[in-house]
Scaffold this motif. Structure first.
Motif, mmCIF file in Angstrom:
data_model
loop_
_atom_site.group_PDB
_atom_site.id
_atom_site.type_symbol
_atom_site.label_atom_id
_atom_site.label_comp_id
_atom_site.label_asym_id
_atom_site.label_seq_id
_atom_site.Cartn_x
_atom_site.Cartn_y
_atom_site.Cartn_z
ATOM 1 N N THR A 40 55.248 -39.790 3.791
ATOM 2 C CA THR A 40 55.323 -39.536 2.569
ATOM 3 C C THR A 40 55.723 -40.746 1.769
ATOM 4 O O THR A 40 56.994 -41.302 2.231
ATOM 5 N N ASP A 41 55.248 -41.583 0.884
ATOM 6 C CA ASP A 41 55.723 -42.700 0.093
ATOM 7 C C ASP A 41 56.413 -42.171 -1.179
ATOM 8 O O ASP A 41 55.806 -41.737 -1.919
ATOM 9 N N ASN A 42 57.796 -41.958 -0.901
ATOM 10 C CA ASN A 42 58.681 -41.312 -1.996
ATOM 11 C C ASN A 42 58.427 -42.087 -3.433
ATOM 12 O O ASN A 42 58.704 -41.454 -4.442
ATOM 13 N N THR A 43 58.152 -43.447 -3.377
ATOM 14 C CA THR A 43 58.083 -44.089 -4.525
ATOM 15 C C THR A 43 56.832 -43.728 -5.278
ATOM 16 O O THR A 43 56.765 -43.543 -6.511
ATOM 17 N N LEU A 44 55.677 -43.514 -4.479
ATOM 18 C CA LEU A 44 54.441 -43.023 -5.006
ATOM 19 C C LEU A 44 54.398 -41.555 -5.528
ATOM 20 O O LEU A 44 54.078 -41.052 -6.749
ATOM 21 N N VAL A 45 55.079 -40.859 -4.906
ATOM 22 C CA VAL A 45 55.509 -39.188 -5.277
ATOM 23 C C VAL A 45 56.330 -39.319 -6.460
ATOM 24 O O VAL A 45 55.921 -38.525 -7.448
ATOM 25 N N LYS A 46 57.550 -40.031 -6.583
ATOM 26 C CA LYS A 46 58.118 -40.292 -7.865
ATOM 27 C C LYS A 46 57.461 -40.524 -9.039
ATOM 28 O O LYS A 46 57.514 -39.897 -10.253
ATOM 29 N N ALA A 47 56.556 -41.514 -8.833
ATOM 30 C CA ALA A 47 55.545 -41.981 -10.020
ATOM 31 C C ALA A 47 54.554 -40.980 -10.208
ATOM 32 O O ALA A 47 54.504 -40.956 -11.554
ATOM 33 N N LEU A 48 54.152 -40.248 -9.449
ATOM 34 C CA LEU A 48 53.172 -39.034 -9.615
ATOM 35 C C LEU A 48 53.806 -38.110 -10.609
ATOM 36 O O LEU A 48 53.287 -37.596 -11.474
ATOM 37 N N ALA A 49 55.097 -37.664 -10.050
ATOM 38 C CA ALA A 49 56.126 -36.654 -10.755
ATOM 39 C C ALA A 49 56.235 -37.077 -12.434
ATOM 40 O O ALA A 49 56.075 -36.352 -13.178
ATOM 41 N N ARG A 50 56.820 -38.504 -12.318
ATOM 42 C CA ARG A 50 57.123 -39.025 -13.741
ATOM 43 C C ARG A 50 55.576 -38.781 -14.694
ATOM 44 O O ARG A 50 55.750 -38.331 -15.884
ATOM 45 N N SER A 67 54.634 -44.585 -27.293
ATOM 46 C CA SER A 67 55.515 -45.380 -27.670
ATOM 47 C C SER A 67 56.923 -44.698 -28.038
ATOM 48 O O SER A 67 57.948 -45.233 -27.667
ATOM 49 N N GLU A 68 56.665 -43.533 -28.593
ATOM 50 C CA GLU A 68 58.009 -42.730 -29.074
ATOM 51 C C GLU A 68 58.604 -42.308 -27.640
ATOM 52 O O GLU A 68 59.948 -42.375 -27.484
ATOM 53 N N LEU A 69 57.721 -42.130 -26.764
ATOM 54 C CA LEU A 69 58.299 -41.343 -25.441
ATOM 55 C C LEU A 69 59.005 -42.477 -24.531
ATOM 56 O O LEU A 69 60.003 -42.515 -24.006
ATOM 57 N N ALA A 70 58.275 -43.791 -24.672
ATOM 58 C CA ALA A 70 59.033 -44.707 -24.082
ATOM 59 C C ALA A 70 59.960 -45.192 -24.315
ATOM 60 O O ALA A 70 61.095 -45.209 -23.608
ATOM 61 N N LYS A 71 60.046 -45.276 -25.779
ATOM 62 C CA LYS A 71 61.517 -45.644 -26.425
ATOM 63 C C LYS A 71 62.735 -44.604 -26.099
ATOM 64 O O LYS A 71 63.668 -45.114 -25.349
ATOM 65 N N LYS A 72 62.148 -43.403 -25.921
ATOM 66 C CA LYS A 72 63.204 -42.241 -25.458
ATOM 67 C C LYS A 72 63.608 -42.318 -24.259
ATOM 68 O O LYS A 72 64.679 -42.244 -23.850
ATOM 69 N N GLU A 73 62.728 -42.695 -23.279
ATOM 70 C CA GLU A 73 62.907 -42.724 -21.724
ATOM 71 C C GLU A 73 63.358 -44.021 -21.275
ATOM 72 O O GLU A 73 64.059 -44.346 -20.354
ATOM 73 N N GLY A 74 63.748 -45.067 -22.362
ATOM 74 C CA GLY A 74 63.914 -46.447 -22.035
ATOM 75 C C GLY A 74 63.173 -47.301 -21.211
ATOM 76 O O GLY A 74 63.739 -48.064 -20.501
ATOM 77 N N ILE A 75 61.817 -47.003 -21.144
ATOM 78 C CA ILE A 75 61.041 -47.586 -20.420
ATOM 79 C C ILE A 75 59.842 -48.584 -21.386
ATOM 80 O O ILE A 75 59.395 -47.908 -22.373
ATOM 81 N N ALA A 76 59.557 -49.426 -20.746
ATOM 82 C CA ALA A 76 58.225 -50.341 -21.423
ATOM 83 C C ALA A 76 57.163 -49.383 -21.737
ATOM 84 O O ALA A 76 56.607 -48.809 -20.887
ATOM 85 N N PHE A 77 56.726 -49.614 -22.888
ATOM 86 C CA PHE A 77 55.490 -48.761 -23.318
ATOM 87 C C PHE A 77 54.197 -49.216 -22.268
ATOM 88 O O PHE A 77 53.613 -48.368 -21.844
ATOM 89 N N THR A 78 54.142 -50.492 -21.858
ATOM 90 C CA THR A 78 53.098 -50.884 -21.140
ATOM 91 C C THR A 78 53.299 -50.153 -19.473
ATOM 92 O O THR A 78 52.245 -49.716 -18.963
ATOM 93 N N TYR A 79 54.466 -50.130 -19.196
ATOM 94 C CA TYR A 79 54.694 -49.389 -17.956
ATOM 95 C C TYR A 79 54.330 -48.148 -18.039
ATOM 96 O O TYR A 79 53.638 -47.427 -17.060
ATOM 97 N N MET A 80 54.880 -47.494 -18.877
ATOM 98 C CA MET A 80 54.675 -45.808 -19.085
ATOM 99 C C MET A 80 53.078 -45.730 -19.229
ATOM 100 O O MET A 80 52.690 -44.668 -18.460
ATOM 101 N N ALA A 81 52.312 -46.444 -19.965
ATOM 102 C CA ALA A 81 50.874 -46.209 -20.072
ATOM 103 C C ALA A 81 50.073 -46.325 -18.702
ATOM 104 O O ALA A 81 49.104 -45.663 -18.434
ATOM 105 N N ARG A 82 50.701 -47.244 -17.800
ATOM 106 C CA ARG A 82 50.081 -47.803 -16.402
ATOM 107 C C ARG A 82 50.574 -46.366 -15.522
ATOM 108 O O ARG A 82 49.587 -45.968 -14.868
ATOM 109 N N VAL A 83 51.570 -46.129 -15.653
ATOM 110 C CA VAL A 83 52.074 -44.870 -14.846
ATOM 111 C C VAL A 83 51.465 -43.561 -15.339
ATOM 112 O O VAL A 83 50.909 -42.632 -14.518
ATOM 113 N N LEU A 84 51.271 -43.355 -16.864
ATOM 114 C CA LEU A 84 50.414 -42.078 -17.118
ATOM 115 C C LEU A 84 48.988 -42.127 -16.688
ATOM 116 O O LEU A 84 48.486 -40.988 -16.358
ATOM 117 N N ARG A 85 48.482 -43.253 -16.255
ATOM 118 C CA ARG A 85 47.111 -43.133 -15.696
ATOM 119 C C ARG A 85 46.797 -42.348 -14.367
ATOM 120 O O ARG A 85 45.837 -41.992 -14.013
#
Length: 133
Positions: A40-50, A67-85
């Protein structure tokens, strides 16, 4: 080894493998035909969970936009959008990642790259190992 001999017999064993980077770690990749162990790749599993957590938060109306969620989580919008994919991955690919059956080249960096959203088209890029039972 013969009786009374001080020199042991030498056996050489050749094991073909290559070292690949996976989730920031180096790992041995087995030759074709070798049965891979589940890892199990814990990094991948964590990203899927997020990704699925963030999707649920957006769908519930708790946040009006990424954008609002990224700001609340303290994460860059572009990174969050990629992870959401990652929520667009076919269920069998998600299951393979959670079970540790993905190929070694299926890393977080790889799945964050653009991929087809049609499940049937994802197989070539993310096809899991096929276990022989």
């Amino acid at each position: 080894m013969t009786r009374g001999s001080a020199i042991p017999e030498t056996i050489s064993l050749h094991v073909p493998f290559r070292v690949v980077k996976r989730g920031g770690r180096k790992e041995m990749q087995l030759p074709d035909g070798a049965t891979p162990s589940r890892r199990t790749d814990n990094t991948l599993v964590k990203a899927l969970a997020r990704a699925f957590r963030w999707k649920r938060m957006l769908e519930s109306g708790e946040f009006a936009s990424i954008s609002e969620l990224a700001k609340k989580e303290g994460i860059a919008f572009t990174y969050m959008a990629r992870v959401l994919r990652l929520t667009l991955l076919a269920p069998d690919i998600v299951e393979a990642i959670l079970d540790g059956r993905q190929r070694p080249e299926v890393t977080l960096a790889r799945v964050l790259e653009p991929f087809p959203v049609e499940w049937m088209s994802q197989g070539a890029a993310f096809e899991p190992y096929h276990e022989h039972s």
